[in-house]
Write a protein that holds these residues in place. Structure first.
Motif, PDB file in Angstrom:
ATOM      1  N   TRP A   1      -2.457  -7.700   4.088  1.00 36.74           N
ATOM      2  CA  TRP A   1      -2.500  -7.079   3.016  1.00 36.74           C
ATOM      3  C   TRP A   1      -2.586  -8.062   1.754  1.00 36.74           C
ATOM      4  O   TRP A   1      -3.475  -7.770   0.831  1.00 36.74           O
ATOM      5  CB  TRP A   1      -1.482  -6.055   2.768  1.00 36.74           C
TER       6      TRP A   1
ATOM      7  N   PHE B   1      -9.726  -8.042   2.080  1.00 30.68           N
ATOM      8  CA  PHE B   1      -8.516  -7.283   0.859  1.00 30.68           C
ATOM      9  C   PHE B   1      -8.703  -7.915  -0.406  1.00 30.68           C
ATOM     10  O   PHE B   1      -8.690  -7.186  -1.260  1.00 30.68           O
ATOM     11  CB  PHE B   1      -7.270  -7.235   1.626  1.00 30.68           C
TER      12      PHE B   1
ATOM     13  N   ARG C   1     -10.716  -7.168  -5.048  1.00 37.13           N
ATOM     14  CA  ARG C   1      -9.505  -6.936  -5.784  1.00 37.13           C
ATOM     15  C   ARG C   1      -9.576  -7.175  -7.309  1.00 37.13           C
ATOM     16  O   ARG C   1     -10.222  -8.311  -7.587  1.00 37.13           O
ATOM     17  CB  ARG C   1      -8.220  -7.485  -5.326  1.00 37.13           C
TER      18      ARG C   1
ATOM     19  N   MET D   1      -4.697   1.288   3.267  1.00 38.30           N
ATOM     20  CA  MET D   1      -5.348   0.411   3.972  1.00 38.30           C
ATOM     21  C   MET D   1      -5.549   1.158   5.295  1.00 38.30           C
ATOM     22  O   MET D   1      -4.919   2.050   5.454  1.00 38.30           O
ATOM     23  CB  MET D   1      -4.459  -0.934   4.488  1.00 38.30           C
TER      24      MET D   1
ATOM     25  N   PRO E   1       0.736  -1.141   0.086  1.00 33.90           N
ATOM     26  CA  PRO E   1      -0.071  -0.177  -0.153  1.00 33.90           C
ATOM     27  C   PRO E   1       0.659   1.245   0.026  1.00 33.90           C
ATOM     28  O   PRO E   1       2.029   1.181   0.427  1.00 33.90           O
ATOM     29  CB  PRO E   1      -0.749  -0.013   1.448  1.00 33.90           C
TER      30      PRO E   1
ATOM     31  N   TRP F   1     -10.076  -1.029  -4.827  1.00 26.15           N
ATOM     32  CA  TRP F   1     -10.065  -1.799  -3.372  1.00 26.15           C
ATOM     33  C   TRP F   1      -9.078  -2.825  -3.171  1.00 26.15           C
ATOM     34  O   TRP F   1      -8.265  -3.467  -4.057  1.00 26.15           O
ATOM     35  CB  TRP F   1     -11.485  -2.867  -3.517  1.00 26.15           C
ATOM     36  N   GLY F   2      -8.182  -2.340  -2.163  1.00 26.37           N
ATOM     37  CA  GLY F   2      -7.183  -3.173  -1.654  1.00 26.37           C
ATOM     38  C   GLY F   2      -5.949  -2.833  -2.584  1.00 26.37           C
ATOM     39  O   GLY F   2      -5.052  -3.705  -2.874  1.00 26.37           O
TER      40      GLY F   2
ATOM     41  N   PRO G   1      -9.809  -2.690   3.865  1.00 21.16           N
ATOM     42  CA  PRO G   1      -9.478  -2.058   2.611  1.00 21.16           C
ATOM     43  C   PRO G   1      -9.934  -0.802   2.219  1.00 21.16           C
ATOM     44  O   PRO G   1      -9.488  -0.185   1.440  1.00 21.16           O
ATOM     45  CB  PRO G   1      -9.900  -3.235   1.668  1.00 21.16           C
ATOM     46  N   CYS G   2     -10.896  -0.604   3.104  1.00 23.86           N
ATOM     47  CA  CYS G   2     -11.646   0.801   2.776  1.00 23.86           C
ATOM     48  C   CYS G   2     -12.045   1.248   4.391  1.00 23.86           C
ATOM     49  O   CYS G   2     -12.503   0.446   5.037  1.00 23.86           O
ATOM     50  CB  CYS G   2     -12.605   0.711   1.841  1.00 23.86           C
TER      51      CYS G   2
END
Length: 490
Positions: free
Chosen positions: A397, A403, A407, A363, A123, A358-359, A373-374
């Motif tokens: 992660w 997560f 994705r 993070m 991230p 997303w992801g 992830p949000c």
């Protein structure tokens, strides 16, 4: 500071450019590159840009620097001067450079920061929700409906371990948020851990609890940047929106102290029906307090804002007026104030990528240590979140179920699955999709291709034209008993 005083820094032959206290070169060891760290940003550099920026020191004249580079690289002086000036002017217009040295200095990299090894695909940022406690009661609060109590909050040492793990997997920007992060009596200790981890530190605050003495302590520890959230700049309106008296004057003081101690300053202005008419005054306020950035973001309607949607949603005409106001201000204040403008989803035809996808880049960690992830992911039912107390951050992660839930593109349904924009907006906001469609895998209803788009747009067209109902204020602990009449500001 008036608009006339906040003059654009124009790079010329006699300029002696240097980075400000809140911008610096940083060795991004996880990605094996050098970047400029700045408020809410990390700028990647090409080899030539890096050579130039390593040479600026606040003492060397631009003309002398260009002459030296022309001789060193056997290049025409006029070409070198043109290219170097353009590079530095671009950074100066982002308010990242100053003329001459800064009396404040960023802390040097720690031994830990210098030891970080490469890590692929990590991230770029970490949102650390230090607490859900807050003296404000904003009716659009983005924290979950069920707030976490203070007795489950991570300790300063636990946050320190989380910060080191985040830096090890590539996080550059750290957002110290809440609730209200300054409620934490150990904020200084938490910040010291973040600085030691080598993270660029952003304090996201309502500012109403800060004192000049505490701001000075935070600056000395190494705080880089402060984001002051404002509800309005008209005191009566601001007090009614926040449920807190006297906030505007305090925010002005905190903004002044932020600049006094050399830190970067962003004014964050969530936009809605109750303050939208005051956008020009809000921009003027940002210039007055010498902010480098302003975030003008039309709020999204999930969680607590969904409960207050009819009191907050503006008309299409009012929203479109903000577009023109921002466009004009960008031109008028070029090199003085930088703008991030987030449009209103109900009047959009394309969705925005959820936190960059997303992801993919961000993070969040809740006060009790849940990794998300949000920041609003807890609004989605049936999703399990790992805790940093129990599982390494890098493992969460890469392999955490939450997560990986959204994705990439394999999870998508039509029309997203075959859309040419599927790897641009990644289907939009999952929380908004669930709030409207009841399905977190649905297309964001902000998209004109969504089967729910017409219904989503109709909410705004209908609700924005009726008298606003009472606010349901956000209370710490989940109580929503108190309301106040949400009349249009006089």
């Amino acid at each position: 500071m008036s608009e006339a005083q906040a003059a654009r820094f124009v790079i010329g032959p006699d300029s002696r450019p240097a980075f400000t206290r809140y911008a610096r070169l940083h060795e991004d060891r996880a990605r094996s590159r050098t970047v400029i760290l700045a408020p809410e940003r990390a700028y990647e550099l090409d080899p030539i840009g890096l050579i130039v920026l390593r040479a600026i020191d606040g003492a060397t004249r631009l003309a002398d620097l260009c002459a030296r580079l022309a001789q060193q690289y056997s290049a025409p002086l006029d070409v070198i001067t043109r290219d170097v000036t353009a590079l530095l002017q671009g950074l100066a217009d982002k308010r990242l450079l100053r003329d001459g040295t800064d009396e404040f200095a960023a802390p040097p990299p720690s031994a830990f920061a210098a030891s970080i090894a490469p890590f692929a695909g990590g991230p770029a940022g970490l949102l650390a929700e230090l607490t859900h406690r807050c003296p404000l009661q904003c009716p659009y609060c983005s924290n979950p409906l069920e707030l976490e109590r203070s007795n489950v909050e991570l300790t300063a040492d636990e946050w320190g371990a989380t910060f080191r793990q985040a830096a090890s997997i590539g996080a550059l920007q750290l957002h110290l948020s809440g609730g209200e992060p300054t409620v934490r009596r150990d904020l200084e200790e938490i910040l010291a851990h973040a600085v030691d981890a080598g993270l660029y530190t952003n304090l996201v605050t309502s500012a109403v609890l800060l004192t000049r003495e505490r701001m000075q302590r935070l600056a000395k520890i190494g705080l880089d940047h402060v984001q002051v959230s404002i509800q309005d700049v008209v005191p009566k309106s601001a007090d009614r929106i926040s449920g807190f008296q006297g906030g505007v004057a305090k925010k002005r003081d905190v903004a002044r102290w932020t600049r006094e101690f050399g830190m970067g300053l962003t004014i964050n202005a969530p936009m809605h029906r109750q303050n939208i008419a005051h956008l020009p005054q809000i921009i003027d306020f940002a210039v007055e307090v010498d902010a480098q950035r302003i975030e003008i973001a039309h709020i999204q309607y999930y969680a607590w804002a969904q409960m207050n949607r009819a009191a907050l949603i503006p008309t299409r005409e009012a929203f479109m007026e903000t577009v023109g106001i921002v466009d004009e201000a960008k031109k008028r204040l070029a090199g003085v104030l930088n703008f991030d403008f987030v449009i209103h989803d109900h009047y959009a035809t394309r969705p925005k990528a959820c936190t960059g996808g997303w992801g993919r880049s961000i993070m969040a960690v809740t006060p009790s240590g849940k990794a998300l992830p949000c920041h609003a992911a807890q609004t989605l039912p049936g999703m399990a979140f790992d805790n940093v107390r129990e599982r390494p951050l890098g493992d969460i992660w890469r392999h955490g179920a939450a997560f990986n839930a959204f994705r990439g593109t394999d999870w998508m349904k039509e029309p997203c699955r075959s859309c040419e924009r599927r790897e641009i907006d990644f289907g939009g906001c999952r929380c908004q999709a669930f709030a409207i469609a009841g399905d977190a895998a649905a297309t964001d209803p902000a998209c004109h291709l969504s089967p729910d788009h017409a219904r989503f747009a109709a909410y705004a067209e209908i609700e924005s034209h009726v008298p606003p109902p009472d606010f349901v204020y956000r209370r710490y602990g989940g109580a929503a008993a108190s309301t106040a009449r949400a009349k249009e500001p006089a």
